[in-house]
Motif scaffolding. Sequence first.
Motif, PDB file in Angstrom:
ATOM      1  N   GLU A 352       0.825  -1.206   0.000  1.00 17.06           N
ATOM      2  CA  GLU A 352       0.000   0.000   0.000  1.00 17.06           C
ATOM      3  C   GLU A 352       0.862   1.260   0.000  1.00 17.06           C
ATOM      4  OE1 GLU A 352      -2.953  -0.011   3.030  1.00 17.06           O
ATOM      5  OE2 GLU A 352      -3.861  -1.884   2.358  1.00 17.06           O
ATOM      6  N   GLN A 353       2.024   1.199   0.625  1.00 18.49           N
ATOM      7  CA  GLN A 353       2.946   2.324   0.561  1.00 18.49           C
ATOM      8  C   GLN A 353       3.544   2.455  -0.834  1.00 18.49           C
ATOM      9  OE1 GLN A 353       4.690   0.831   4.545  1.00 18.49           O
ATOM     10  NE2 GLN A 353       5.583   2.853   4.249  1.00 18.49           N
ATOM     11  N   ALA A 354       3.851   1.314  -1.444  1.00 26.87           N
ATOM     12  CA  ALA A 354       4.498   1.343  -2.755  1.00 26.87           C
ATOM     13  C   ALA A 354       3.621   2.024  -3.808  1.00 26.87           C
ATOM     14  CB  ALA A 354       4.838  -0.082  -3.198  1.00 26.87           C
ATOM     15  N   VAL A 355       2.323   1.716  -3.809  1.00 30.06           N
ATOM     16  CA  VAL A 355       1.463   2.233  -4.876  1.00 30.06           C
ATOM     17  C   VAL A 355       1.255   3.740  -4.766  1.00 30.06           C
ATOM     18  CG1 VAL A 355       0.267   0.034  -5.176  1.00 30.06           C
ATOM     19  CG2 VAL A 355      -0.651   1.723  -3.568  1.00 30.06           C
ATOM     20  N   ARG A 356       1.597   4.323  -3.633  1.00 29.05           N
ATOM     21  CA  ARG A 356       1.438   5.761  -3.459  1.00 29.05           C
ATOM     22  C   ARG A 356       2.703   6.539  -3.798  1.00 29.05           C
ATOM     23  NH1 ARG A 356      -1.495   4.699   2.267  1.00 29.05           N
ATOM     24  NH2 ARG A 356      -3.572   4.172   1.460  1.00 29.05           N
ATOM     25  N   LEU A 357       3.739   5.836  -4.181  1.00 28.67           N
ATOM     26  CA  LEU A 357       5.006   6.489  -4.498  1.00 28.67           C
ATOM     27  C   LEU A 357       5.087   6.814  -5.990  1.00 28.67           C
ATOM     28  CD1 LEU A 357       7.548   4.303  -2.475  1.00 28.67           C
ATOM     29  CD2 LEU A 357       6.542   6.489  -1.804  1.00 28.67           C
ATOM     30  N   LEU A 363      10.797   0.683  -4.128  1.00 22.08           N
ATOM     31  CA  LEU A 363      10.524   0.455  -2.698  1.00 22.08           C
ATOM     32  C   LEU A 363      10.682  -1.014  -2.322  1.00 22.08           C
ATOM     33  CD1 LEU A 363       8.016   1.972  -0.305  1.00 22.08           C
ATOM     34  CD2 LEU A 363       7.911  -0.510  -0.608  1.00 22.08           C
ATOM     35  N   VAL A 364      11.351  -1.229  -1.189  1.00 21.32           N
ATOM     36  CA  VAL A 364      11.411  -2.552  -0.561  1.00 21.32           C
ATOM     37  C   VAL A 364      10.960  -2.406   0.888  1.00 21.32           C
ATOM     38  CG1 VAL A 364      13.287  -3.416  -2.011  1.00 21.32           C
ATOM     39  CG2 VAL A 364      13.822  -2.287   0.154  1.00 21.32           C
ATOM     40  N   GLY A 365      10.354  -3.460   1.421  1.00 17.61           N
ATOM     41  CA  GLY A 365      10.047  -3.494   2.842  1.00 17.61           C
ATOM     42  C   GLY A 365      11.242  -4.002   3.620  1.00 17.61           C
ATOM     43  N   LEU A 366      11.408  -3.499   4.814  1.00 17.75           N
ATOM     44  CA  LEU A 366      12.547  -3.911   5.641  1.00 17.75           C
ATOM     45  C   LEU A 366      12.064  -4.145   7.067  1.00 17.75           C
ATOM     46  CD1 LEU A 366      15.681  -4.271   5.681  1.00 17.75           C
ATOM     47  CD2 LEU A 366      15.786  -1.947   6.570  1.00 17.75           C
ATOM     48  N   ASN A 367      12.226  -5.377   7.552  1.00 19.45           N
ATOM     49  CA  ASN A 367      11.884  -5.699   8.931  1.00 19.45           C
ATOM     50  C   ASN A 367      13.139  -6.149   9.647  1.00 19.45           C
ATOM     51  OD1 ASN A 367      10.354  -6.246  11.259  1.00 19.45           O
ATOM     52  ND2 ASN A 367      10.102  -8.394  10.671  1.00 19.45           N
ATOM     53  N   LEU A 368      13.556  -5.390  10.653  1.00 21.85           N
ATOM     54  CA  LEU A 368      14.750  -5.714  11.426  1.00 21.85           C
ATOM     55  C   LEU A 368      14.379  -6.709  12.514  1.00 21.85           C
ATOM     56  CD1 LEU A 368      16.141  -2.074  11.746  1.00 21.85           C
ATOM     57  CD2 LEU A 368      16.730  -3.808  10.029  1.00 21.85           C
ATOM     58  N   ALA A 377      11.581  -7.420   1.969  1.00 21.17           N
ATOM     59  CA  ALA A 377      10.332  -7.849   1.342  1.00 21.17           C
ATOM     60  C   ALA A 377      10.139  -7.135   0.015  1.00 21.17           C
ATOM     61  CB  ALA A 377       9.150  -7.568   2.269  1.00 21.17           C
ATOM     62  N   SER A 378       9.977  -7.929  -1.045  1.00 19.94           N
ATOM     63  CA  SER A 378       9.720  -7.369  -2.366  1.00 19.94           C
ATOM     64  C   SER A 378       8.231  -7.470  -2.688  1.00 19.94           C
ATOM     65  CB  SER A 378      10.513  -8.146  -3.429  1.00 19.94           C
ATOM     66  OG  SER A 378      11.901  -7.976  -3.249  1.00 19.94           O
ATOM     67  N   THR A 379       7.636  -6.351  -3.102  1.00 17.57           N
ATOM     68  CA  THR A 379       6.248  -6.376  -3.563  1.00 17.57           C
ATOM     69  C   THR A 379       6.220  -6.840  -5.013  1.00 17.57           C
ATOM     70  OG1 THR A 379       6.126  -4.160  -4.527  1.00 17.57           O
ATOM     71  CG2 THR A 379       5.912  -4.322  -2.123  1.00 17.57           C
ATOM     72  N   VAL A 380       5.031  -6.973  -5.568  1.00 18.63           N
ATOM     73  CA  VAL A 380       4.923  -7.353  -6.980  1.00 18.63           C
ATOM     74  C   VAL A 380       5.432  -6.247  -7.895  1.00 18.63           C
ATOM     75  CG1 VAL A 380       3.016  -8.975  -6.666  1.00 18.63           C
ATOM     76  CG2 VAL A 380       2.527  -6.540  -7.000  1.00 18.63           C
ATOM     77  N   LEU A 381       5.635  -5.050  -7.345  1.00 14.74           N
ATOM     78  CA  LEU A 381       6.124  -3.921  -8.131  1.00 14.74           C
ATOM     79  C   LEU A 381       7.621  -3.685  -7.962  1.00 14.74           C
ATOM     80  CD1 LEU A 381       3.218  -1.393  -7.392  1.00 14.74           C
ATOM     81  CD2 LEU A 381       3.508  -2.840  -9.421  1.00 14.74           C
ATOM     82  N   THR A 382       8.223  -4.271  -6.927  1.00 16.17           N
ATOM     83  CA  THR A 382       9.639  -4.032  -6.635  1.00 16.17           C
ATOM     84  C   THR A 382      10.522  -4.572  -7.760  1.00 16.17           C
ATOM     85  OG1 THR A 382       9.225  -4.200  -4.259  1.00 16.17           O
ATOM     86  CG2 THR A 382      11.504  -4.407  -4.981  1.00 16.17           C
TER      87      THR A 382
END
Length: 501
Positions: A352-357, A363-368, A377-382
Amino acid sequence: MASTFETVGVVGLGTMGAGIAEVFARAGIAVVGVETDPGALERGRGHLDGSTGRALSRGRLTEAERAEILGRVAFTTSLEDLSDCDLVIEAIPEVMDFKRALFTDLDRVCKPSAVLATNTSSLSVTAIAATTTRPGRVVGMHFFNPAPVMRLVEVVRTVSTEDGLAEEVAGLARRLGKTPVTVADRAGFVVNRLLLPYLNHAAALLEQGLSTRDDIDTAMRLGAGFPMGPFALLDLIGLDTSYEICEALFRESRERRHAPAPVLRELVTAGLLGRKSGRGFHGEEPPANPSAEEKPSASTVAVVGGTAANGTGAADGAAEAFAERLSAAGFKTTPVEEADLVVAVSRTPVIEQAVRLPHPARLVGLNLVGDQVAEVASTVLTSPGAAQVARGLLRILGRTSVSCRDRAGFVVGALLHPHLNDAVRMYESGYASMEDIDTAMRLGCGYPAGPFEMLDRLGLETVRDGLRALYAEYRDPSFAPAPLLDQLVTAGVRSIRDLSS
């Protein structure tokens, strides 16, 4: 009348049975070891000789002590030689028909006061006991491999077991230097009932393409702190053994998570059973190519928090800390619109963050996770390039990256939260105490902390919310938070272990 257990029989002298015989002999108890034929008997003697010989070479036994241990074990191919034993333990293959037939014979041969025990890891002790005329004198006594080393023994009572007998057998386990956990007769008991659904779930996530085998193993070893990754552990246990335990769990529960993952069935059918066959989930593979390591090529990075939709909101604490580390390492942070790479520090999916950029492919997700691991984390758009740059960047920062798809829980949460939820359900059902469950998983699996200790460390609300997200995404009823967990979070309880104090 209390049992004295001065002479013990062990039927089946494979690696496990010979180890059990050694444990009793080390405790000063006379043992009668039984095998089906002279060849198998000699192999059993060889197991015992080899184990005690290794202990001698490592300085853990003297020659005199080894001689005493070996002198306490008598070897035979006749069940009739068990007639004077106070306790007989079977350690034959995990096939119900074999065990039931053996217990029928043991019931005939052994004296009426003798206790008959099965070392089964998952089969119904009640069904085995029903073949005898003494179901009240039948228990489960599940040792863990290697028996001389592993401290845990699961003592299993049935609805027919005589009052006090399970406690007597637990006392015997303590006499052997073991730590007993006494439970009722449910498939898998404590350890396998919690462990195998977790391992099976890992296989299912691999098959779904959430992440790779090596990244999942790395995530659970370095991120969750487990001694081995799930696929390394499956190969160690044996994929055929794991498959059969899952089948036993599913037959009893009919829960989807207990049904063996298709990839597990496929590997077993192909004869790829893990270490015992030389190949399972792991096997012979080409060496890694050092020149193929990713190198960060982004000159500018934007960091956003998990709650920021478009990078204009304030980043959360984790995002701010990560941005500071980037700056200290020489990376230039910049507004989202100008960045070559956008890192969304988040515990939840970031699509949801990616589609607003303006450039969602960046964009990649990052969980430490903990101090060592970062889930990428790669979305279908990454774009593949963005994920590659993120992994290289993390390597410079001293983090081990785990690549995964943009799904609820990513890797660690998707595996760990349902695993802990199963422990809460087990306690909530009255099957075992928190202390026994924690003890069983620490001693039986080498966990650094028991499930309830992990729950308190992670936070009840964090685990509850993680489960809710998994349930919303996968709609699997087993992911729904246990009612007790929901109630504790609602009541503001901080530690689940307060319930047992």
